[in-house]
Design a protein around this motif. Sequence first.
Motif, PDB file in Angstrom:
ATOM      1  N   GLY A 454       0.494   1.014  -3.210  1.00 39.16           N
ATOM      2  CA  GLY A 454      -0.680   0.175  -3.022  1.00 39.16           C
ATOM      3  C   GLY A 454      -0.825  -0.868  -4.111  1.00 39.16           C
ATOM      4  O   GLY A 454      -1.177  -2.021  -3.841  1.00 39.16           O
ATOM      5  N   ARG A 457       1.246  -4.093  -3.812  1.00 32.63           N
ATOM      6  CA  ARG A 457       0.794  -5.122  -2.870  1.00 32.63           C
ATOM      7  C   ARG A 457      -0.291  -6.022  -3.462  1.00 32.63           C
ATOM      8  O   ARG A 457      -0.715  -6.979  -2.811  1.00 32.63           O
ATOM      9  CB  ARG A 457       0.277  -4.468  -1.589  1.00 32.63           C
ATOM     10  CG  ARG A 457       1.324  -3.649  -0.849  1.00 32.63           C
ATOM     11  CD  ARG A 457       0.775  -3.159   0.487  1.00 32.63           C
ATOM     12  NE  ARG A 457       1.759  -2.367   1.202  1.00 32.63           N
ATOM     13  CZ  ARG A 457       1.800  -1.047   1.175  1.00 32.63           C
ATOM     14  NH1 ARG A 457       0.903  -0.381   0.471  1.00 32.63           N
ATOM     15  NH2 ARG A 457       2.716  -0.382   1.849  1.00 32.63           N
ATOM     16  N   ARG A 486      -8.138   1.429  -1.338  1.00 36.61           N
ATOM     17  CA  ARG A 486      -8.727   2.445  -0.474  1.00 36.61           C
ATOM     18  C   ARG A 486      -7.787   2.929   0.626  1.00 36.61           C
ATOM     19  O   ARG A 486      -7.685   4.142   0.876  1.00 36.61           O
ATOM     20  CB  ARG A 486     -10.019   1.917   0.142  1.00 36.61           C
ATOM     21  CG  ARG A 486     -11.177   1.861  -0.850  1.00 36.61           C
ATOM     22  CD  ARG A 486     -12.404   1.226  -0.217  1.00 36.61           C
ATOM     23  NE  ARG A 486     -13.480   1.103  -1.199  1.00 36.61           N
ATOM     24  CZ  ARG A 486     -14.623   0.454  -0.970  1.00 36.61           C
ATOM     25  NH1 ARG A 486     -14.815  -0.135   0.220  1.00 36.61           N
ATOM     26  NH2 ARG A 486     -15.544   0.376  -1.901  1.00 36.61           N
ATOM     27  N   PRO A 487      -7.053   2.047   1.323  1.00 30.93           N
ATOM     28  CA  PRO A 487      -6.118   2.563   2.336  1.00 30.93           C
ATOM     29  C   PRO A 487      -5.033   3.458   1.750  1.00 30.93           C
ATOM     30  O   PRO A 487      -4.730   4.518   2.308  1.00 30.93           O
ATOM     31  CB  PRO A 487      -5.522   1.288   2.955  1.00 30.93           C
ATOM     32  CG  PRO A 487      -6.535   0.226   2.680  1.00 30.93           C
ATOM     33  CD  PRO A 487      -7.122   0.569   1.356  1.00 30.93           C
ATOM     34  N   ALA A 488      -4.454   3.055   0.612  1.00 28.22           N
ATOM     35  CA  ALA A 488      -3.410   3.864  -0.015  1.00 28.22           C
ATOM     36  C   ALA A 488      -3.969   5.188  -0.502  1.00 28.22           C
ATOM     37  O   ALA A 488      -3.341   6.248  -0.349  1.00 28.22           O
ATOM     38  CB  ALA A 488      -2.768   3.098  -1.169  1.00 28.22           C
ATOM     39  N   GLY A 490      -6.588   6.744   0.684  1.00 28.17           N
ATOM     40  CA  GLY A 490      -6.918   7.564   1.842  1.00 28.17           C
ATOM     41  C   GLY A 490      -5.694   8.243   2.443  1.00 28.17           C
ATOM     42  O   GLY A 490      -5.735   9.429   2.796  1.00 28.17           O
ATOM     43  N   ALA A 491      -4.593   7.496   2.563  1.00 28.30           N
ATOM     44  CA  ALA A 491      -3.370   8.083   3.113  1.00 28.30           C
ATOM     45  C   ALA A 491      -2.829   9.179   2.207  1.00 28.30           C
ATOM     46  O   ALA A 491      -2.430  10.248   2.663  1.00 28.30           O
ATOM     47  CB  ALA A 491      -2.316   6.987   3.321  1.00 28.30           C
ATOM     48  N   LEU A 551      -0.279   9.694  12.067  1.00 29.77           N
ATOM     49  CA  LEU A 551      -0.421   8.467  11.291  1.00 29.77           C
ATOM     50  C   LEU A 551       0.929   7.985  10.761  1.00 29.77           C
ATOM     51  O   LEU A 551       1.208   6.788  10.748  1.00 29.77           O
ATOM     52  CB  LEU A 551      -1.385   8.698  10.129  1.00 29.77           C
ATOM     53  CG  LEU A 551      -2.848   8.964  10.506  1.00 29.77           C
ATOM     54  CD1 LEU A 551      -3.675   9.232   9.260  1.00 29.77           C
ATOM     55  CD2 LEU A 551      -3.430   7.790  11.281  1.00 29.77           C
ATOM     56  N   ALA A 555       2.784   4.403  11.612  1.00 32.36           N
ATOM     57  CA  ALA A 555       3.112   3.471  10.536  1.00 32.36           C
ATOM     58  C   ALA A 555       4.601   3.187  10.419  1.00 32.36           C
ATOM     59  O   ALA A 555       5.013   2.059  10.138  1.00 32.36           O
ATOM     60  CB  ALA A 555       2.589   4.007   9.202  1.00 32.36           C
TER      61      ALA A 555
END
Length: 561
Positions: A454, A457, A486-488, A490-491, A551, A555
């Motif tokens: 994350g 990026r 937050r996405p990283a 969360g995963a 998920l 992805a």
Amino acid sequence: MPQDPPLRLRRARALESGTGWRLASLLVAAGVAAPLAALLWFALQGNLEHWRHLLEFVLPTAFRNTALLLLGVGVLVGCLGVGSAWLITAFDFPTRRMLSWALLLPLAVPTYIVAFAYLDILHPIGPVQTAIRELLGYTSPRQFRLPDLRSLLGAILLLGFVLYPYVYLSTRVMFATQAASLIEAARVLGAGGRGAFLRVALPMARPAIAVGISLALLETLNDIGASEFLGIQTLTVSVYTTWVTRSDLAGAAQIALAMLAIVAVLILVERHGRRRQRYASTQRTRSIRPRRLKGSAALLAFGLGWAPVVIGFIAPSIYLLSETLKHFHTVGSVSDQLLLSAYNTARIAFIATLATLAAGLAVAWAARSQRQGKGPRLPKLSARLATSGYAIPGTVLAIGLLTPLMLIDGLGSWLWQRLGHPDPGLLLMGTSTALVCAYAIRFLAISIGGIESGLARIPPSMEQAARLLGETPGGALRRIHLPLLRPALGAAALLIFVDAMKELPATLLLRPVNFDTLSTWLYAEAARGTYEEGAVAALAIVVAGLLPVILLARAQLRPTH
């Protein structure tokens, strides 16, 4: 120059903050390294009689079984993973798109749950053998019965059909990104479909295959439930029985050292395979266009593609669902002890997830801050050491944690008494905190890897601008990077939570007295030979494991055309 002192103060604060992150990273790395150092210390406590007994009676059988199990599983997952990946990449047949993600579903089923299910499915009076005898006209198991599943071959087959997605995932990505022009050039030069696969596609995918097989073998080495259910004395099972049954901690540590030697070999193989994982091409790559199959060829591809999914996921899942419905129809509810086990599982997994994310964030951010400026290379080394915990089998990690946890307990008790309070007793050992520590060390690689991906990026210019405005590294992380992460996060949290729910070896050895999780409840039910509520616990673990697999499929494996 009235602004100079504030500017120097801001720089000093930034330096102090960066130093704090580096210190936190070093502490996390030390926490991962401490169990390994303690394991060596425990092993050295054993006298020569310990070593002589192990070398004569325990290690030969356990090492032979472990080596044969690893060899068999490595060959099987290689064949299943590579074959499935090439089938999906090179050919088009009915249900291909659905199969491209369904081949990942066995990852949702822990190995010990598959063994638990198939021991009942393939029992001499189970549904499969009963149906076969009825078809053949036999009335008794004495007239006809399949070979016993409790064998080394049975363990290889079950583990192979559960762990092959590690190879499928890495190899499928490699096949999908290979230039179609290379395959076409091979065919123009006279190579058929089989020749193009063997001479071009397969050699180029060897790094990915080596990585996938190494991950599958690490999971095999960590397994304890499936091997014990199937009666295979592996090194992992020997560590558990030597410690718990014979109360021989030094002997268990010595066996664990042998396991670490195997882990080191597997890591070297994986890194050797990755050394050629990158290659350059001067032309724009075009994915392989799958060849449409018809008639019997399409039917054969359909059967071969779905067979691993049926064996590794569908059949055990249907069995668990059937047994769960049967249990509710007969009893009407689950016991309070099982509900308590489910609560314990969710609570410990949640706390471990938060602790692992916090530790991973400290390590990843320290490495990021170090790359943005000058300074020692310790954060990078700390990150590499911190991610090594995933390669440590749960039984080995549990033994190694004993000494660090007892030292912390002793220090805390001494400080508390120095303050005039009574002896608080054990603070870590014998409590659920020990499980949290084990889970955090074991799954720290997931947290660090996800957060580093994350952070990669996020442009460094955003952080540099914040630092020029006087923001500390911690402030830049809190105000800029955390919202973008937050996405990283969360995963990573999802993967850690599910892995913590499924973890069995470390939980068996470090759990408090009269403390059960869903995995240990299932283990106890299988050990007693009762499958009613064990199926309920197993189904809950499988359902929890489905979400991250779905998920991951969305992805990583979007179908190609």
